[in-house]
Design a protein around this motif. Structure first.
Motif, PDB file in Angstrom:
ATOM      1  N   ALA A   1     -30.445 -11.515  44.590  1.00 33.51           N
ATOM      2  CA  ALA A   1     -30.710 -10.303  45.368  1.00 33.51           C
ATOM      3  C   ALA A   1     -30.794  -9.082  44.459  1.00 33.51           C
ATOM      4  O   ALA A   1     -31.677  -8.228  44.628  1.00 33.51           O
ATOM      5  CB  ALA A   1     -29.613 -10.109  46.422  1.00 33.51           C
ATOM      6  N   TRP A   2     -29.916  -9.002  43.500  1.00 36.67           N
ATOM      7  CA  TRP A   2     -29.907  -7.868  42.563  1.00 36.67           C
ATOM      8  C   TRP A   2     -31.194  -7.813  41.753  1.00 36.67           C
ATOM      9  O   TRP A   2     -31.824  -6.756  41.637  1.00 36.67           O
ATOM     10  CB  TRP A   2     -28.692  -8.010  41.645  1.00 36.67           C
ATOM     11  CG  TRP A   2     -28.646  -7.018  40.526  1.00 36.67           C
ATOM     12  CD1 TRP A   2     -28.626  -5.660  40.611  1.00 36.67           C
ATOM     13  CD2 TRP A   2     -28.623  -7.324  39.125  1.00 36.67           C
ATOM     14  NE1 TRP A   2     -28.593  -5.092  39.358  1.00 36.67           N
ATOM     15  CE2 TRP A   2     -28.584  -6.096  38.434  1.00 36.67           C
ATOM     16  CE3 TRP A   2     -28.612  -8.516  38.402  1.00 36.67           C
ATOM     17  CZ2 TRP A   2     -28.547  -6.032  37.037  1.00 36.67           C
ATOM     18  CZ3 TRP A   2     -28.569  -8.450  37.024  1.00 36.67           C
ATOM     19  CH2 TRP A   2     -28.548  -7.225  36.357  1.00 36.67           C
ATOM     20  N   ILE A   3     -31.619  -8.961  41.212  1.00 39.15           N
ATOM     21  CA  ILE A   3     -32.844  -8.987  40.406  1.00 39.15           C
ATOM     22  C   ILE A   3     -34.058  -8.638  41.259  1.00 39.15           C
ATOM     23  O   ILE A   3     -34.947  -7.882  40.832  1.00 39.15           O
ATOM     24  CB  ILE A   3     -33.024 -10.362  39.741  1.00 39.15           C
ATOM     25  CG1 ILE A   3     -31.955 -10.567  38.653  1.00 39.15           C
ATOM     26  CG2 ILE A   3     -34.420 -10.511  39.148  1.00 39.15           C
ATOM     27  CD1 ILE A   3     -32.072  -9.616  37.481  1.00 39.15           C
ATOM     28  N   LEU A   4     -34.129  -9.169  42.463  1.00 37.40           N
ATOM     29  CA  LEU A   4     -35.259  -8.868  43.345  1.00 37.40           C
ATOM     30  C   LEU A   4     -35.337  -7.375  43.646  1.00 37.40           C
ATOM     31  O   LEU A   4     -36.430  -6.786  43.650  1.00 37.40           O
ATOM     32  CB  LEU A   4     -35.151  -9.663  44.641  1.00 37.40           C
ATOM     33  CG  LEU A   4     -35.472 -11.154  44.562  1.00 37.40           C
ATOM     34  CD1 LEU A   4     -35.166 -11.827  45.889  1.00 37.40           C
ATOM     35  CD2 LEU A   4     -36.926 -11.383  44.168  1.00 37.40           C
ATOM     36  N   LYS A   5     -34.189  -6.765  43.893  1.00 35.14           N
ATOM     37  CA  LYS A   5     -34.178  -5.332  44.191  1.00 35.14           C
ATOM     38  C   LYS A   5     -34.537  -4.511  42.955  1.00 35.14           C
ATOM     39  O   LYS A   5     -35.216  -3.477  43.059  1.00 35.14           O
ATOM     40  CB  LYS A   5     -32.810  -4.944  44.750  1.00 35.14           C
ATOM     41  CG  LYS A   5     -32.559  -5.535  46.136  1.00 35.14           C
ATOM     42  CD  LYS A   5     -31.129  -5.314  46.616  1.00 35.14           C
ATOM     43  CE  LYS A   5     -30.900  -6.009  47.963  1.00 35.14           C
ATOM     44  NZ  LYS A   5     -29.508  -5.843  48.438  1.00 35.14           N
ATOM     45  N   CYS A   6     -34.108  -4.963  41.789  1.00 36.54           N
ATOM     46  CA  CYS A   6     -34.502  -4.280  40.544  1.00 36.54           C
ATOM     47  C   CYS A   6     -36.009  -4.372  40.330  1.00 36.54           C
ATOM     48  O   CYS A   6     -36.652  -3.392  39.928  1.00 36.54           O
ATOM     49  CB  CYS A   6     -33.768  -4.893  39.358  1.00 36.54           C
ATOM     50  SG  CYS A   6     -32.007  -4.494  39.255  1.00 36.54           S
ATOM     51  N   ILE A   7     -36.581  -5.529  40.592  1.00 37.62           N
ATOM     52  CA  ILE A   7     -38.026  -5.701  40.443  1.00 37.62           C
ATOM     53  C   ILE A   7     -38.775  -4.790  41.407  1.00 37.62           C
ATOM     54  O   ILE A   7     -39.787  -4.169  41.054  1.00 37.62           O
ATOM     55  CB  ILE A   7     -38.413  -7.179  40.657  1.00 37.62           C
ATOM     56  CG1 ILE A   7     -37.898  -8.034  39.495  1.00 37.62           C
ATOM     57  CG2 ILE A   7     -39.929  -7.338  40.799  1.00 37.62           C
ATOM     58  CD1 ILE A   7     -38.068  -9.524  39.692  1.00 37.62           C
ATOM     59  N   GLU A   8     -38.273  -4.690  42.636  1.00 31.87           N
ATOM     60  CA  GLU A   8     -38.925  -3.837  43.633  1.00 31.87           C
ATOM     61  C   GLU A   8     -38.892  -2.376  43.204  1.00 31.87           C
ATOM     62  O   GLU A   8     -39.905  -1.654  43.324  1.00 31.87           O
ATOM     63  CB  GLU A   8     -38.230  -4.000  44.985  1.00 31.87           C
ATOM     64  CG  GLU A   8     -38.881  -3.247  46.118  1.00 31.87           C
ATOM     65  CD  GLU A   8     -40.291  -3.717  46.417  1.00 31.87           C
ATOM     66  OE1 GLU A   8     -41.073  -2.896  46.959  1.00 31.87           O
ATOM     67  OE2 GLU A   8     -40.622  -4.875  46.104  1.00 31.87           O
ATOM     68  N   VAL A   9     -37.771  -1.925  42.683  1.00 31.39           N
ATOM     69  CA  VAL A   9     -37.675  -0.549  42.183  1.00 31.39           C
ATOM     70  C   VAL A   9     -38.624  -0.347  41.009  1.00 31.39           C
ATOM     71  O   VAL A   9     -39.283   0.690  40.886  1.00 31.39           O
ATOM     72  CB  VAL A   9     -36.223  -0.218  41.781  1.00 31.39           C
ATOM     73  CG1 VAL A   9     -36.155   1.119  41.039  1.00 31.39           C
ATOM     74  CG2 VAL A   9     -35.326  -0.178  43.003  1.00 31.39           C
ATOM     75  N   GLY A  10     -38.727  -1.354  40.147  1.00 27.01           N
ATOM     76  CA  GLY A  10     -39.645  -1.261  39.026  1.00 27.01           C
ATOM     77  C   GLY A  10     -41.088  -1.114  39.477  1.00 27.01           C
ATOM     78  O   GLY A  10     -41.851  -0.297  38.931  1.00 27.01           O
ATOM     79  N   LYS A  11     -41.477  -1.888  40.480  1.00 27.60           N
ATOM     80  CA  LYS A  11     -42.840  -1.780  41.011  1.00 27.60           C
ATOM     81  C   LYS A  11     -43.098  -0.380  41.564  1.00 27.60           C
ATOM     82  O   LYS A  11     -44.166   0.195  41.351  1.00 27.60           O
ATOM     83  CB  LYS A  11     -43.060  -2.819  42.111  1.00 27.60           C
ATOM     84  CG  LYS A  11     -43.142  -4.249  41.623  1.00 27.60           C
ATOM     85  CD  LYS A  11     -43.320  -5.199  42.804  1.00 27.60           C
ATOM     86  CE  LYS A  11     -43.391  -6.644  42.366  1.00 27.60           C
ATOM     87  NZ  LYS A  11     -43.500  -7.572  43.533  1.00 27.60           N
ATOM     88  N   GLN A  12     -42.118   0.150  42.275  1.00 24.63           N
ATOM     89  CA  GLN A  12     -42.264   1.486  42.850  1.00 24.63           C
ATOM     90  C   GLN A  12     -42.372   2.560  41.769  1.00 24.63           C
ATOM     91  O   GLN A  12     -42.926   3.635  42.012  1.00 24.63           O
ATOM     92  CB  GLN A  12     -41.086   1.779  43.776  1.00 24.63           C
ATOM     93  CG  GLN A  12     -41.039   0.894  45.011  1.00 24.63           C
ATOM     94  CD  GLN A  12     -39.753   1.039  45.798  1.00 24.63           C
ATOM     95  OE1 GLN A  12     -38.901   1.871  45.480  1.00 24.63           O
ATOM     96  NE2 GLN A  12     -39.599   0.220  46.838  1.00 24.63           N
ATOM     97  N   SER A  13     -41.846   2.261  40.587  1.00 22.91           N
ATOM     98  CA  SER A  13     -41.902   3.204  39.464  1.00 22.91           C
ATOM     99  C   SER A  13     -43.129   2.989  38.585  1.00 22.91           C
ATOM    100  O   SER A  13     -43.263   3.637  37.548  1.00 22.91           O
ATOM    101  CB  SER A  13     -40.632   3.068  38.613  1.00 22.91           C
ATOM    102  OG  SER A  13     -39.480   3.334  39.379  1.00 22.91           O
TER     103      SER A  13
END
Length: 207
Positions: free
Chosen positions: A178-190
């Protein structure tokens, strides 16, 4: 976000399912959708290296679960691959499935996080984890680990639940996923995108 969990056991509600369900329930509490795919006990075709999938965009064999699974993995954000241990290695069924899934649909797995879990009565777990992790490595998938190696011990679903450290390990796999998925999502948004890999060089060692 969605995680697909693949149960490589012929037993639909057995030990491997019990471990995967613990992960799925924990992911759901993290607001991540899950789906457990059951390989079941019906015949599954091995990959024969016909390369028809490279031309058609799908596996040549259409009479088992792989065709439907290829459609499902397209929209998944992460994966958990679970297997029982047979003679100190993964089930032959999950290896047949992964050979075809990764050969026909490698691009659907690339750069998506994944974990491998093994269920055993006693031994053979580390060799099993190593074998399936090879698929993740060639697909550039971030590998999700836990607070112990991703294994749980028991000979029945009841015994699996009694392996308190094993079940804790499964939950921690879910937390890390869950943590990695959320980090990836934030990265995409950035604006951070996946690497554009070099693919032009292929070396054959025997000429």
């Amino acid at each position: 976000m969605k995680v697909i969990l693949i149960n490589g056991s012929p037993r639909e509600k057995g030990c491997t399912f019990t471990a995967l369900l613990e992960i799925a329930n924990t992911l759901n509490k993290q607001n991540i959708e899950t789906e457990i795919l059951q390989i079941g006990n019906q015949p599954i075709q091995d990959c024969i290296g016909c390369n028809q999938c490279l031309k058609k965009g799908n596996c040549y064999f259409l009479d088992d679960c792989i065709h439907d699974w290829l459609e499902k993995v397209k929209s998944a954000d992460g994966f958990i691959f679970g297997t029982p241990v047979y003679f100190a290695h993964p089930s032959g069924r999950i290896l047949s499935a992964l050979d075809r899934l990764f050969y026909a649909g490698l691009k659907y797995f690339e750069h998506k996080p994944a974990a491998v879990i093994a269920c055993a009565r006693r031994g053979g777990t580390t060799a099993t984890l190593d074998t399936i992790s090879k698929y993740l490595g060639i697909a550039q998938m971030p590998i999700i680990s836990s607070t112990y190696w991703n294994m749980v011990h028991g000979n029945t679903p009841k015994e699996i639940k009694q392996d308190l450290e094993g079940m804790q390990t499964m939950r921690n796999v879910a937390y890390n996923m869950a943590w990695i998925l959320k980090c990836i999502e934030v990265g995409k948004q950035s604006g951070i995108i996946v690497p554009q890999n070099e693919v032009s060089q292929r070396t054959n060692f025997i000429r």
